[in-house]
Design a protein around this motif. Structure first.
Motif, PDB file in Angstrom:
ATOM      1  N   LYS C 344       0.832  -1.191   0.000  1.00  0.00           N
ATOM      2  CA  LYS C 344       0.000   0.000   0.000  1.00  0.00           C
ATOM      3  C   LYS C 344       0.866   1.238   0.000  1.00  0.00           C
ATOM      4  O   LYS C 344       1.838   1.329   0.746  1.00  0.00           O
ATOM      5  CB  LYS C 344      -0.903  -0.010   1.230  1.00  0.00           C
ATOM      6  N   LEU C 345       0.513   2.157  -0.865  1.00  0.00           N
ATOM      7  CA  LEU C 345       1.240   3.410  -0.863  1.00  0.00           C
ATOM      8  C   LEU C 345       0.424   4.411  -0.060  1.00  0.00           C
ATOM      9  O   LEU C 345      -0.616   4.887  -0.486  1.00  0.00           O
ATOM     10  CB  LEU C 345       1.459   3.911  -2.291  1.00  0.00           C
ATOM     11  N   ASP C 346       0.897   4.677   1.105  1.00  0.00           N
ATOM     12  CA  ASP C 346       0.150   5.515   2.032  1.00  0.00           C
ATOM     13  C   ASP C 346       0.792   6.881   2.024  1.00  0.00           C
ATOM     14  O   ASP C 346       1.770   7.150   2.732  1.00  0.00           O
ATOM     15  CB  ASP C 346       0.225   4.867   3.416  1.00  0.00           C
ATOM     16  N   GLY C 347       0.265   7.749   1.186  1.00  0.00           N
ATOM     17  CA  GLY C 347       0.892   9.058   1.035  1.00  0.00           C
ATOM     18  C   GLY C 347       2.282   8.862   0.452  1.00  0.00           C
ATOM     19  O   GLY C 347       2.433   8.327  -0.640  1.00  0.00           O
ATOM     20  N   ASN C 348       3.276   9.204   1.229  1.00  0.00           N
ATOM     21  CA  ASN C 348       4.642   9.049   0.743  1.00  0.00           C
ATOM     22  C   ASN C 348       5.317   7.829   1.337  1.00  0.00           C
ATOM     23  O   ASN C 348       6.526   7.721   1.311  1.00  0.00           O
ATOM     24  CB  ASN C 348       5.446  10.296   1.066  1.00  0.00           C
ATOM     25  N   THR C 349       4.545   6.981   1.949  1.00  0.00           N
ATOM     26  CA  THR C 349       5.154   5.833   2.596  1.00  0.00           C
ATOM     27  C   THR C 349       4.602   4.553   2.007  1.00  0.00           C
ATOM     28  O   THR C 349       3.380   4.381   1.896  1.00  0.00           O
ATOM     29  CB  THR C 349       4.847   5.841   4.111  1.00  0.00           C
ATOM     30  N   LEU C 350       5.500   3.671   1.665  1.00  0.00           N
ATOM     31  CA  LEU C 350       5.082   2.373   1.176  1.00  0.00           C
ATOM     32  C   LEU C 350       4.940   1.440   2.369  1.00  0.00           C
ATOM     33  O   LEU C 350       5.843   1.333   3.200  1.00  0.00           O
ATOM     34  CB  LEU C 350       6.115   1.825   0.197  1.00  0.00           C
ATOM     35  N   LYS C 351       3.777   0.777   2.433  1.00  0.00           N
ATOM     36  CA  LYS C 351       3.570  -0.174   3.530  1.00  0.00           C
ATOM     37  C   LYS C 351       3.554  -1.567   2.942  1.00  0.00           C
ATOM     38  O   LYS C 351       2.945  -1.811   1.914  1.00  0.00           O
ATOM     39  CB  LYS C 351       2.230   0.115   4.223  1.00  0.00           C
ATOM     40  N   ASP C 352       4.218  -2.469   3.620  1.00  0.00           N
ATOM     41  CA  ASP C 352       4.246  -3.829   3.086  1.00  0.00           C
ATOM     42  C   ASP C 352       2.959  -4.547   3.459  1.00  0.00           C
ATOM     43  O   ASP C 352       2.051  -3.976   4.046  1.00  0.00           O
ATOM     44  CB  ASP C 352       5.495  -4.581   3.553  1.00  0.00           C
ATOM     45  N   ARG C 353       2.936  -5.812   3.136  1.00  0.00           N
ATOM     46  CA  ARG C 353       1.670  -6.528   3.303  1.00  0.00           C
ATOM     47  C   ARG C 353       1.211  -6.543   4.745  1.00  0.00           C
ATOM     48  O   ARG C 353       0.038  -6.541   5.047  1.00  0.00           O
ATOM     49  CB  ARG C 353       1.819  -7.965   2.802  1.00  0.00           C
ATOM     50  N   SER C 354       2.187  -6.528   5.670  1.00  0.00           N
ATOM     51  CA  SER C 354       1.803  -6.536   7.078  1.00  0.00           C
ATOM     52  C   SER C 354       1.517  -5.126   7.582  1.00  0.00           C
ATOM     53  O   SER C 354       1.268  -4.913   8.755  1.00  0.00           O
ATOM     54  CB  SER C 354       2.897  -7.172   7.919  1.00  0.00           C
TER      55      SER C 354
END
Ligand SMILES: Nc1ncnc2c1ncn2[C@@H]1O[C@H](COP(=O)(O)OP(=O)(O)OP(=O)(O)O)[C@@H](O)[C@H]1O
Ligand SMILES: Nc1ncnc2c1ncn2[C@@H]1O[C@H](COP(=O)(O)OP(=O)(O)OP(=O)(O)O)[C@@H](O)[C@H]1O
Ligand SMILES: [Mg+2]
Ligand SMILES: [Mg+2]
Lengths: 348, 325, 536, 367, 335
Positions: C344-354
């Protein structure tokens, strides 16, 4: 028993008589700051300390941030120009100040404390303790410091500023210890130390309260010296690329400049600010040192002012061996007029 | 006699301790010479070649550090400094031998000149406080606060461009064979001017300052006033009385600085690519060349110790007072 | 006068070639087998000693050129090679070069592991007539050049008298090459052309002057002002610093070889164990930027092919399915790939599956400024897909240790290079040298990439007895490399140098890439033999 | 302000006593001395015995360098002694430092010779005195107690008003004031014995008198035992009950001050007394007494290799052969009780023997 | 040819300049006659040393001569004002005409030069034409003169005892046979035996060479015995001046009287010592009027207002001078 005319006591005005002590004490307190050299040095140092604290906040750019302005000469946008990656050098200098100051001060304090502990103790205790401690400091003296620092910093993967400072501090106390030891040796047989002993003072108190205050000038100059040395070492390490350079310091800037052969490319702005910043810091510290010297040593203090203004506006040279004569003499007796009436004694 | 033995024992102990440290410290460093060699030849030495290098450097046999230490002393006592890794199989003594003269020549001479010049200026500044020499102090202080290498680099940038009289690097013109002849010597001199000037500029003010302060202190001694009272010429009072006494502490400082000639010049040599010992040491550290490092450390240690001893003796010789303790 | 310095200066015309290397003062050591010798470090060993065959690293797939040997025949399992020695070669002391000498040389290398700087497992070399049969313990298909091109042949009659060839400085080298050593000083060596007896036409360059400059910038300066006419050194901004100084003559040629530089990712560290993430990262790396900014626009040329093989050296090895497929920066594609895979691309931060933000620590030794610059660029690139990177400027030794032990997240490093893509893939994916994190694996696979398929393919490629097997194996390797992206290839290793055509012409270049232009490669002798006076 | 003739001292208790005190200093050697075998020492003090009694002043006079200060420092236990014994209230003590040393210095206080050197230039009078009071637990309770104790001390040494001096640094004080601060510091310990090493040497006569009066007063009020070291023999006459004369590290004469100064027995003491300037001489005779001065020619002996026998014999006008070989023991002089001199002239046997020898020589010469 | 060698007129010496200045010597008039010993005594801190160094312009910074004249009458030639000499002239004048024996001989000799060097260089500086051998012979003579054997020439100062060093300084002071020798507490650090030895020699030499001596000491007995005339200083001024014996017998100034009642006598009956109450004046805050008045037992109205002038109290006795309103000056002090 005889008092040499040059000893401290006679140089200080008002000896033999009681001047108002409170006013005197006040004067003494501010004399240090009143010294022009010390004041200049302190002011510059103050600015540096300020930058170390607020530098990262007031930096106009992120020092790492790349921009399209690649390798640009100083301009209104980039006061000190930019690097080959378009990073703002002014910001790098501002951000780098902290690391430089931290390393310099920590290393200076550490080395000073060590040199006092070892040098003064060795000098005061004498005997076997002295031999042992002197041997230790001699060993540290002969170990080549910079290579050792290179080696030790490479022992750890992430040498933080504090660690670099600690290492520099740990390897640079020996010289100071040696000087302090020699000075302590000459102090420990002073009458006032004997007198303190005869009063029943404990050893640590004699060292701390009778001897140390008299070493202030040496300790101060040692401190200033180590701070300069530490800053230079840190910058050198960064410059030759051996220390880890996770944070910016002026050495890192120089490293990049050198690595990109900035001078050959004509990018003088890449080099000059960091070098000048270092030199200015060193000069400020040296000035403070002069100030301390003149403050602590009455001889230098009077020596500071060699030309003085008289009330009637003339300048008089003070020098040993030729006391100035202030009043121009009417000549009531026939006199051999000296061929050269303008001496160094009284010039207008 | 006992005193002498004590001194000797003291110096021997110091030497032993320093040499021991010099042995162990380089070995505490992670990485080994082979790895360094690989990194210098990024990718062009294959993993298979590593084995041959380990054999080459004699690193294949697993000797304990202690055994190596004992062997090292054995070697040292036989006057053998071992073989350098970087220049394998050149003996360390040969490597040192070829770079020592450069260092001693450049730094030795400049140290002496800087001492002499600095002391002379310091005498002037201290004697005539407020004169132009004294006015020089802030400038020299500033110069001496500049990092060596920076000064060197700027000097190179300013003076050593292409076509300039000043070469920017090296100890002599490449292609010349070191010899005492009319081709080599001028070239060596020409190459030494810029680095020498850099060292001079940044080291001289220390001497000026210490000499000046000593002069100021000595100038207020009674015997100076007496010398003035005797109507001696200014020169004589300044030199034979004031400077002669003020010199004493500076001389021991000078003797010590001689000891640091060998080790203290790394940066100048790096910046000017001067083929001296400091540069060699820098390389050795980078290449994990323990034998070379140890050899250079040994030279430094010995020269500092000798200089120390020299300082002691110089003081004894120069100061006729056998001070009562 | 009688000083050797007297004849310096004058007669510079076009009889002398000045070669420079930034290697610092040297000790007098001309042992051709030792990497540490002055002869090896400056490269003049190849002007004195010659190999059996000449190989062109720039065109690795081209056949070897006869040199001291007129012919080399490999057995089909590549465990033995039979070479035929030319009969018109002589040593510089006048004696003839014989098959005996060649066999002696290979036996010497076998006997003294310290001399075996290529680590080839020789078992035996025997001479008969003008033929020598060299046998090895394992198939050497991927190491042909190491056997034939990297071994300097030495005269038996001199070397059999040397007690310990591994520590002999060989003060008076006698070889079969066109030059002999005339003088040696720590900073400079002069080689003079042989009067007679060289097996080909004597070179036009009468004297070779090698200078060992203390560092890169000294070498660069020397190149810029024409003091050095040939060198191999990294010059940042070489256009202004070097070429612009003499636009007409100052040239730089640094073609890629079969070795690459790139970002190793630790495949054991979450979330970088996910090939999708690695591929997405690959998609945002701006190779062109790295090439121009960090590598000065000539060093480590961009690796364009998705297989990681540099062009043109690797062109002939690229599997048909990947021909013409090139890396390109595709931020949107990367984002799509990631979201498709559950990131997930949360604004400027990429979040992994967890749901954890993806961060990465890029590390390289502090002093390696081109790598550091590359990392800075990669950092910026990764930010585009929301990966927060920090750049670590590690201490060199610590970095070495950590990379070998797998204690890193991502690092720029090189692969080995060789005659085939084998060396590149082996360095990245070889399961045989796979070690658990914490144990050093100096031979490669720093990213702890685990793929039996890849390992099998590597084994099969090296041991194959026919081209078909090799082609299949190589295709497998390329497929794995492209799909799993165990390492993000960025630039090619290159071999080459800076040179000046002011006095000498005939250098190899893109139009005539007859050899590697690097004074330390065995090709150096070939280059010198090609040179002609510029005005003659 | 009167320095009255001191009352006949009661033969009081001996507080501090030196018995056969000896101090040799090793000499820092020069390069060429390094090879010599015997370690050179300065025989600074040899076999000195002094008893300091409660309420009495013992003066120690002698040539410069004769070891007077060394005796004082030995008694203060600042130097370890080479030989002999120091007894405090009859008990032998040897302390090097630590608690026992502090207990000792509480009872025995030393005023060092040079007031310019014995006050730490960086500390105020307050600091010096406070330390002395604190260490010995005389600081009273709380800040008020301390202030009172300080004021009390300064008032005792006539530095009034105390506030004027408390915060002064040593360099702001005149020599006399410093010497008084040094005395006040010693008194802060509330000692039984005061070892005063030339406490008035650099003062003009009027200030000198003030300080001596102070000591006199303290002695009387506090029953102090005082060792008074001086070059000013006249002040010893006026101020001390007993006077001991030292020459080259040895005691040569001792006894009641008046007797020693008015009827000196030892040739050195005579020389000393004769050499002392005396205004009465010119006002009386108009001559300058140079003739007497003649006798004193010659240099003080080296203390590294002191002369054998009597150390004064090379300069002594009355030297006899025995003087060069045998060390004279203290021999009582009959003119006053307690008066003694270390001189063979007072040994009847020796004098007789000498006379015989001299006569024989005389007759031989005649023959 | 007058019989004065040195005339000090209205000499003022300050430490420091401007508001910080401390006047240590005030308006001192003093005359030194040929061949006489003039003793100078007074309270410590009354300015004796300052006067001596001030008149030769050897006062270390921050000392300045702020007024007055020091007129030197050479044996031949016109008088000169020492205070207006150029440095070069002053150098010539020094030692050849006026030499000084400083308070601590210990510190007066350069520790790193041999005694011979220091003796010879003063001769060479002033008599550049002399030969080396001649100078050496002279140096040996000089040492012999003060009772030191000539082989001591090669010693370093630290190898000599305090007394010997003091005598070397005296020998040096006489090297050029100056007209005036100034001695500042030359024997204070020595014991009386040594002191007498040295002064005895000095007296003899004076007989032979005829120089005048300005002798500074605290030791009144010594002064009375050794000098011809005595001047007493208090608070930077000369308060009394008289022939030695007469000053001792009948002091006129209350301060002098106080001094004489403060020192114990070695011989004769014990007498009562009364001393001087009070403490020395503060140079920064000098009492108005007569500096001594706060301590003076005989002070009366007006002493705190008028500064008494130094002058002869009786017209028929020009040899004496006193600055006290009890003995108002009727004539200027003799010159
Ligand atoms: N550098 C100085 N600054 C201010 N005042 C000074 C300085 N030197 C001396 N004085 C003051 O000048 C006065 C005269 O000092 P001087 O040394 O002449 O006294 P003196 O009569 O020689 O005393 P003594 O007998 O102690 O030697 C003293 O009160 C002293 O405190
Ligand atoms: N720490 C020391 N080391 C070596 N010699 C010393 C030491 N202290 C004193 N002396 C020597 O011992 C002798 C006696 O010295 P001391 O100071 O006791 O003499 P003094 O009688 O007090 O002399 P003065 O009257 O000059 O004060 C002198 O010769 C002195 O040089
Ligand atoms: Mg004494
Ligand atoms: Mg004085």
């Amino acid at each position: 028993m005889t008092l040499s005319p040059s000893s401290i006591e006679q140089v200080i005005p008002g000896q033999g008589a009681m001047a108002q002590p409170s006013a005197r004490a006040r004067r003494r307190r501010f004399r240090f700051v009143a010294n022009a050299k010390a004041a200049t040095g302190l002011a510059v140092l103050g600015v540096y300390v300020l930058l170390a604290v607020i530098g990262p906040w007031i930096a106009p750019y992120d020092p790492d941030a790349r921009s399209a302005d690649v390798l640009q000469a100083p301009s209104a946008r980039h006061w000190f120009g930019t690097t080959h990656l378009g990073q703002d050098i002014f910001s790098q200098i501002l951000v780098g100040a902290r690391s430089v100051m931290v390393v310099g001060l920590i290393a200076g304090v550490l080395a000073t404390i060590l040199s006092i502990l070892i040098g003064v103790t060795a000098g005061y205790l004498g005997g076997a303790a002295d031999e042992g401690l002197s041997a230790v400091s001699n060993v540290f003296l002969v170990i080549p410091a910079l290579p050792l620092i290179i080696i030790v910093t490479s022992l750890v993967e992430q040498a933080s500023d504090t660690l670099v400072a600690l290492i520099i501090g740990l390897t640079s106390w020996a010289w100071g210890a040696r000087v302090l030891r020699a000075q302590t040796l000459s102090l420990r047989r002073r009458d006032y130390v004997e007198a303190a002993r005869a009063t029943g003072e404990r050893t640590w108190r004699i060292i701390g309260f009778e001897i140390l205050p008299n070493l202030t000038a040496i300790i101060a100059s040692g401190f200033v010296g180590t701070v300069i040395f530490a800053v230079m070492s840190e910058i050198t390490l960064a410059f030759i690329g051996v220390s880890s350079m996770t944070s910016w310091n002026w050495g890192t800037i120089l490293f990049w400049a050198q690595g990109q052969q900035a001078l050959a490319q004509g990018a003088w702005w890449w080099f000059v600010p960091a070098g000048l910043a270092i030199a200015l810091l060193g000069t400020a510290l040296a000035l403070i040192n002069f100030g301390i010297d003149e403050f602590v040593s009455p001889r230098l203090r009077t020596g500071g002012r060699t030309r003085i203004r008289t009330a009637d506006g003339r300048t008089v040279a003070m020098r040993v061996g030729f006391t100035p004569v202030l009043a121009p003499n009417p000549a009531p007796v026939p006199m051999q007029r000296p061929a050269d009436p303008i001496g160094e004694d009284a010039t207008s | 006699m006992r005193f002498l033995l004590q001194r000797v024992a003291f110096y021997l102990f110091t030497a032993w301790a320093a040499i021991t440290l010099n042995f162990f410290i380089p070995r505490m460093v992670p990485g080994d010479p082979v790895q360094s060699l690989i990194s210098r030849n990024q990718g062009r030495i294959s993993a298979d070649a590593v084995a041959s290098l380990r054999v080459l450097f004699g690193l294949d046999s697993d000797r304990s550090l202690w055994e190596q230490y004992v062997a090292y002393w054995g070697q040292l006592l036989r006057g053998d400094l071992g073989l350098s890794f970087t220049f394998f199989p050149a003996p360390v003594s040969e490597v040192i031998g070829s770079s020592l003269p450069w260092t001693v020549g450049l730094v030795g001479v400049t140290t002496i000149v800087s001492f002499l010049l600095g002391t002379a200026l310091g005498v002037g500044a201290g004697w005539r406080r407020g004169s132009w020499i004294d006015g020089l102090l802030p400038a020299t202080t500033f110069l001496s606060s500049i990092p060596y290498f920076w000064l060197g680099l700027v000097a190179i940038a300013l003076f050593a461009g292409p076509g300039s009289f000043f070469p920017s690097s090296g100890g002599y013109e490449p292609g010349l064979v070191p010899a005492f002849d009319a081709y080599f010597i001028p070239s060596a001199l020409q190459h030494s001017i810029l680095p020498a000037a850099t060292i001079l500029v940044s080291s001289m003010s220390g001497w000026i300052l210490s000499m000046r302060n000593m002069m100021v202190t000595v100038a207020s001694e009674d015997y100076i006033t007496v010398a003035h009272a005797k109507g001696l010429s200014e020169r004589r009072v300044a030199l034979s009385y004031a400077a002669r006494n003020a010199l004493l502490p500076n001389v021991s400082g000078f003797a010590l600085s001689l000891g640091f000639i060998v080790g203290g010049t790394l940066l100048v040599e790096i910046v000017f690519s001067y083929p001296g010992l400091g540069f060699q040491l820098f390389q050795a550290v980078g290449a994990k060349d323990y034998p070379l490092m140890q050899g250079i450390f040994l030279i430094i240690t010995i020269s500092v110790l000798v200089a120390n001893l020299l300082a002691d003796v110089a003081y004894l010789l120069l100061d006729p007072r056998t001070r009562k303790s | 006068g009688d000083s050797p310095n007297a004849n310096k200066k004058s007669g510079q015309a076009a009889t002398v070639l000045n070669v420079g290397m930034p290697n610092g003062p040297q000790a007098e050591n001309n042992n051709p087998f030792l990497t540490t010798s002055a002869a090896a470090s400056l490269g003049y060993r190849w002007q004195i000693y010659e190999p059996l065959m000449m190989w062109n690293p720039v065109k690795p797939a081209e056949p070897f050129k006869p040199w001291l040997a007129t012919k080399a025949e490999w057995s089909s399992d590549y465990k033995t090679v039979k070479v035929t020695i030319r009969d018109n070669a002589t040593w510089s002391d006048g004696q003839k070069v014989t098959a005996e000498d060649v066999a002696f040389t290979y036996n010497l290398v076998k006997k003294f592991p310290a001399l075996n700087d290529q680590g080839v497992p020789y078992t035996d070399a025997t001479a008969s007539g003008n033929e020598v049969t060299i046998s090895m313990a394992s198939p050497q298909f991927v190491n042909q050049q190491k056997v034939l091109w990297r071994v300097p042949i030495v005269p038996k009659h001199l070397w059999e008298k040397i007690a310990d060839p591994a520590s002999d400085p060989v003060k008076q080298p006698v070889g079969s090459g066109p030059y002999t050593l005339k003088s040696f000083t720590p900073a400079s060596m002069t080689l003079a052309v042989r009067d007679s007896g060289y097996w080909q036409d004597a070179p036009k360059v009468k004297e070779l002057r090698y200078t060992s400059y203390t560092d890169n910038s000294a070498q660069t300066t020397a190149l810029a002002n024409g003091e050095s006419e040939w060198s191999f050194v990294f010059i940042p901004n070489y256009q202004t610093v070097f070429v612009a100084k003499d636009q007409k003559n100052h040239k730089m040629w640094a073609p890629p070889v079969l070795g690459i530089h790139g970002l190793y990712l630790n495949t054991t560290k979450k979330p970088f164990d996910d090939p999708t993430l690695r591929k997405a990262m690959n998609m945002v790396v701006d190779r062109a930027d790295i090439f121009t900014t960090a590598e000065a626009g000539y060093f480590h040329p961009e690796v364009k092919s998705v297989t990681g093989l540099p062009s043109p050296a690797g062109d002939s090895f690229i599997a048909p399915e990947y021909k013409g497929q090139e890396h390109k920066v595709d931020v949107e594609g990367a984002k799509a790939l990631l979201t498709g895979a559950g990131y997930k691309l949360d604004g400027n931060t990429l979040k992994d599956r967890s749901g954890k933000p993806v961060t990465i620590r890029l590390t390289d030794p502090a002093g390696w400024s081109d790598y550091q610059t590359s990392l800075e660029i990669v950092k910026g690139n990764l930010a585009k897909i929301g990966i927060a990177a920090t750049v670590d400027k590690a201490n060199q030794d610590a970095w070495f240790r950590n990379v070998e032990q797998g204690n890193f997240e991502a690092t720029f490093r090189w692969t080995e290079s060789g005659a085939t893509p084998y060396d590149i893939y082996r360095t990245v994916m070889d399961g045989r040298v796979l070690k658990p994190v914490g144990t050093a694996s100096p031979a490669g696979n720093f990213g702890r990439f685990q793929s039996k398929e890849a390992t099998d393919a590597l084994v099969s490629y090296a041991n194959a007895t026919d081209d078909a097997t090799r082609t299949t194996a190589l295709a497998t390797l390329q497929k794995i490399f492209v799909e799993q992206m165990p390492m993000i290839p960025v630039g090619a290793d290159n071999i080459g140098g800076a040179y000046s055509t002011k006095n000498w012409t005939g250098w190899p270049d893109d139009s005539n890439p007859y050899g590697a232009l690097q004074p330390t490669q065995p090709n150096a002798v070939d280059v010198v033999l090609h040179l002609k006076p510029a005005n003659g | 302000m009167t320095l009255t003739e001191s009352a006949p001292a009661p033969a009081d208790e001996v507080v501090l006593e030196a018995v056969g005190l000896t101090k040799h200093f090793p000499v820092r050697r020069r390069l060429r001395d390094l090879l010599s075998r015997t370690p050179a020492v300065v025989h600074a003090v040899d076999d000195v015995s002094i008893a300091l009694r409660r309420g009495r002043v013992t003066a120690l006079v002698g040539e410069s360098g004769s070891g007077k200060s060394t005796v004082a420092r030995l008694l203060a236990q600042l130097y370890p002694r080479t030989g002999g014994d120091i007894r405090l209230h009859g008990r032998s003590t040897r302390v090097r430092g630590g608690r026992r040393f502090r207990a000792y210095v509480r009872r025995v206080q030393l005023i060092l010779q040079d007031p310019f050197a014995s006050l730490n230039p960086v500390h105020t009078v307050r600091y010096h005195l406070t330390r002395s009071l604190r260490i010995h637990g005389n600081a009273g309770a709380g800040p008020d107690g301390l202030d009172k104790a300080l004021a009390d001390l300064l008032t005792r040494v006539a530095l009034t008003p105390p506030e004027r001096y408390l915060d002064a640094f040593p360099h702001e004080l005149s020599g006399g004031q410093r010497q008084r601060v040094a005395i006040a510091r010693a008194l802060g310990a509330d000692p039984e014995v005061l070892l005063a090493d030339e406490p008035v040497s650099m003062l003009d006569v009027s200030i000198r008198l003030g300080v001596l009066n102070l000591l006199q007063d303290l002695k009387d009020r506090l029953d102090l035992a005082i060792l008074y070291i001086t070059h000013d023999i006249a002040s010893a006459r006026y101020f001390a009950d007993e006077t001991i004369v030292m020459y080259a590290g040895r005691m040569v004469e001792g006894g009641d001050s008046e007797t020693v100064t008015q009827r000196p027995a030892h040739p050195y003491t005579r020389l000393l007394i004769d050499s002392a300037p005396d205004p009465e001489r010119i006002t009386g005779a108009g001559g300058d007494g140079a003739a007497e001065g003649e006798r004193g020619h010659g240099e003080p002996p080296s203390l590294i290799r002191p002369p054998a026998g009597c150390r004064f014999h090379p300069r002594c006008p009355a030297a006899m052969p025995r003087c060069a070989t045998d060390l004279p023991p203290p021999i009582p002089v009959d003119d006053a009780p307690g008066h003694w001199a270390a001189c063979w002239l007072y040994d009847a046997d020796t004098v007789a023997a000498e006379k015989a020898v001299a006569e024989q020589a005389g007759t031989e010469a005649v023959r | 040819m007058s019989d004065q060698v040195l005339e000090i007129r209205g000499l003022c010496v300050d430490y420091g300049i401007g508001a910080d200045a401390v006047r240590a010597v005030r308006d001192v008039d003093l005359t030194l006659h040929r061949g006489e010993v003039l003793g100078l005594a007074g309270e410590s801190g009354s300015g004796k040393s300052t006067l001596a160094y001030g008149l030769t312009r050897l006062l270390p910074p921050p000392g300045v001569v702020s007024g007055g004249q020091v007129i030197y009458h050479p044996a031949d030639g016109p008088p000169v004002d020492v205070l207006t000499l150029s440095p070069a002239k002053l150098r010539e004048f020094r030692w050849a005409e006026t030499s000084i024996v400083f308070q601590g001989a210990m510190n007066s000799l350069n520790p790193v030069h041999k005694v011979s060097t220091q003796l010879l260089d003063v001769i060479r500086a002033h008599e550049p034409k002399s030969t080396a051998a001649g100078r050496l012979a002279r140096a040996k003579d000089l040492l012999r003169l003060v009772g030191i054997s000539a082989d001591r020439l090669d010693s370093y100062p630290h190898q000599l005892s305090g007394g010997m060093r003091q005598r070397v300084m005296i020998a040096m002071a006489l090297a050029l046979e100056p007209q005036v020798v100034i001695m500042d507490e030359p024997t204070t650090a020595l014991d009386v035996v040594m002191q007498r030895q040295i002064l005895g020699q000095l007296a003899e030499l004076r007989e032979r060479l005829g120089f005048a001596v300005l002798f500074i000491t605290h030791d009144l007995s010594l002064l009375v015995e050794f000098s011809d005339r005595i001047a007493i200083m208090y608070g930077g001024r000369i308060v009394e001046e008289a022939p030695a014996a007469r000053l001792y017998r009948e002091p006129l100034h209350p301060y002098t009287e106080g001094l004489l009642h403060s020192f114990p006598a070695l011989h004769g009956p014990r007498r009562e010592l009364t001393g001087i109450p009070g403490s020395p004046p503060d140079l920064r805050a000098m009492p108005s009027g007569c500096a001594f008045h706060p301590r003076c037992p005989k002070a009366f109205d007006g002493c705190d207002e008028q500064v008494p002038v130094l002058g002869a109290p009786r017209v028929d006795d020009p040899a004496r001078a006193v600055a006290c309103r009890l003995h108002p000056a009727v004539a200027p002090p003799s010159r």
